[in-house]
Scaffold this active site. Structure first.
Site, short mmCIF file in Angstrom:
data_model
loop_
_atom_site.label_atom_id
_atom_site.label_comp_id
_atom_site.label_asym_id
_atom_site.label_seq_id
_atom_site.Cartn_x
_atom_site.Cartn_y
_atom_site.Cartn_z
N CYS A 54 0.82 -1.22 0.00
CA CYS A 54 0.00 0.00 0.00
C CYS A 54 0.85 1.27 0.00
CB CYS A 54 -0.90 0.04 1.23
SG CYS A 54 -1.84 -1.45 1.53
O1 KQY Z 1 -4.20 0.67 0.74
C1 KQY Z 1 -4.44 0.77 1.90
N1 KQY Z 1 -4.50 -0.27 2.65
C2 KQY Z 1 -4.66 2.11 2.45
C3 KQY Z 1 -5.32 2.09 3.73
C4 KQY Z 1 -5.64 3.47 4.15
C5 KQY Z 1 -5.83 3.56 5.58
C6 KQY Z 1 -5.91 4.97 6.03
N2 KQY Z 1 -5.87 5.05 7.43
#
Ligand code: KQY
Length: 359
Positions: free
Chosen positions: A351
């Site tokens: 991510c």
């Molecule tokens: O891609 C992802 N797992 C992003 C998660 C965003 C979380 C924001 N607190």
């Protein structure tokens, strides 16, 4: 570079698989105190470790808010390049572009409208503009899409097959005016894929409503790794079972049946009391005293040139997961990195990274 309203597939572009040669990795320096505890200091150390691990294999460019450049430089290894960028949070997989190549040395990218995973955060304007800035810096043609999307919601085999999750892409907070067929049609045109495999559910307790990059990924064409638990009472069990059944019933874009490898999840993991005391959610609340369940998964790893960067959690499942991934990626070095702090922010290594393929 000019904004292009044409369709990438018609222009000969496609989304390469993550294992295809990359020219660099993009990351963003975390800072938000309502997402990253203790003023983001532990997260910054974790991001620096990820950047250092990747930099062993390929260049890393870290986007940093201009006023944080000096402190970021002090923490990051010298081989990590710093560029000034504006952004709301550090999830470049989701706010960054999805890069495309045309096989003739040209680079482009899809600039997806970004709405903070369905409006979970109030201001996402800088994140929405980020992909355009990265594409400019990369000298890549920009295709602004007519579809709210995040890069973590997509995995491709580079041969025309895309994995997505239905509960995520059809969540009413993203594209409520579009049906499944319309979303699929757009994905095919923007990414130049021919077959979209819709897995029903993502990982339980995932703030993204089920990004595929926490659930399942291609490790090469025809082969998928899937997060797994044997505990039928775990909310993840039915989710992973449904995904496995869908994958085994599917054929990819070239007609292959898929081989599925189960990678057992860590834990289950929860926030600890000590962590809970330092975490303040954006609504002012803190995690429950017994701990909040965390959406932990080894699938959230990142493939780089000749390596794979894998989050680990100081958990008994770390060693078997690393061994399975080593067998699945025999030509690459498996590099474990601490994943806990990134997990507390709501995601993991995949991510917070975005590959820029060789043009
Ligand atoms: O891609 C992802 N797992 C992003 C998660 C965003 C979380 C924001 N607190």
């Amino acid at each position: 570079m000019p904004l292009t309203l044409n369709i990438p597939a018609a222009d000969g572009y496609r989304m390469p698989a993550e294992w295809e040669e990359q020219s660099r990795t993009w990351m963003l320096w975390p800072f938000r105190p309502d997402v990253w505890r203790e003023n983001a200091r532990p997260a910054q150390a974790a991001f620096a470790a990820v950047a250092a691990a990747i930099a062993r294999f390929e260049p890393v460019t870290m986007g940093v808010l201009p006023h944080l450049a000096t402190e970021a430089r002090a923490v990051l290894p010298p081989e990590v390049e710093i560029v000034p960028l504006e952004y709301n949070d550090a999830w470049v997989r989701d706010s960054g572009p999805t890069f495309l190549t045309d096989g003739a040395g040209h680079l482009a990218g899809v600039d997806w409208p970004f709405n903070a995973w369905g409006g979970h955060y109030a201001d996402f304007s800088a994140d929405d503009a980020l992909a355009g800035h990265i594409l400019d810096a990369a000298g890549a043609r920009r295709y602004r899409a007519d579809l709210v999307m995040e890069g973590g919601a997509l995995h491709t085999d580079g041969e025309g097959t895309l994995l997505v999750v239905e509960e995520c892409l059809l969540h009413k907070s993203r594209n409520p005016h579009l049906g499944k067929g319309q979303i699929e049609e757009r994905l095919k045109r923007y990414l130049n894929v021919q077959t979209v495999i819709w897995l029903p559910f993502g990982v339980a307790h995932d703030e993204t409503a089920g990004h595929v990059d926490n659930l399942a990924c291609f490790v090469r064409p025809g082969v998928v790794a899937l997060t797994w638990t044997d505990d039928e009472a775990d909310p993840q069990y039915a989710r992973s079972l449904a995904a496995e059944q869908m994958l085994l019933a599917s054929r990819d874009a070239v007609g292959r049946r898929l081989e599925v490898h189960r990678i057992h999840q860590p834990g289950p993991l929860y926030t600890t009391a000590e962590e809970a005391a330092t975490i303040l959610h954006k609504d002012g609340s803190r995690p429950r005293p017994g701990g909040d369940r965390l959406a932990a998964s080894y699938i959230n790893h990142y493939i780089v040139n000749r390596g794979v960067i894998v989050p680990v959690f100081d958990d008994p499942q770390d060693a078997p997961a690393l061994a399975k991934l080593a067998a699945l990626y025999p030509e690459r070095e498996i590099v474990p990195v601490p994943g806990r702090e990134i997990l507390l922010g709501g995601g993991n290594v995949h991510c917070i990274t975005q590959q820029q393929p060789k043009g």
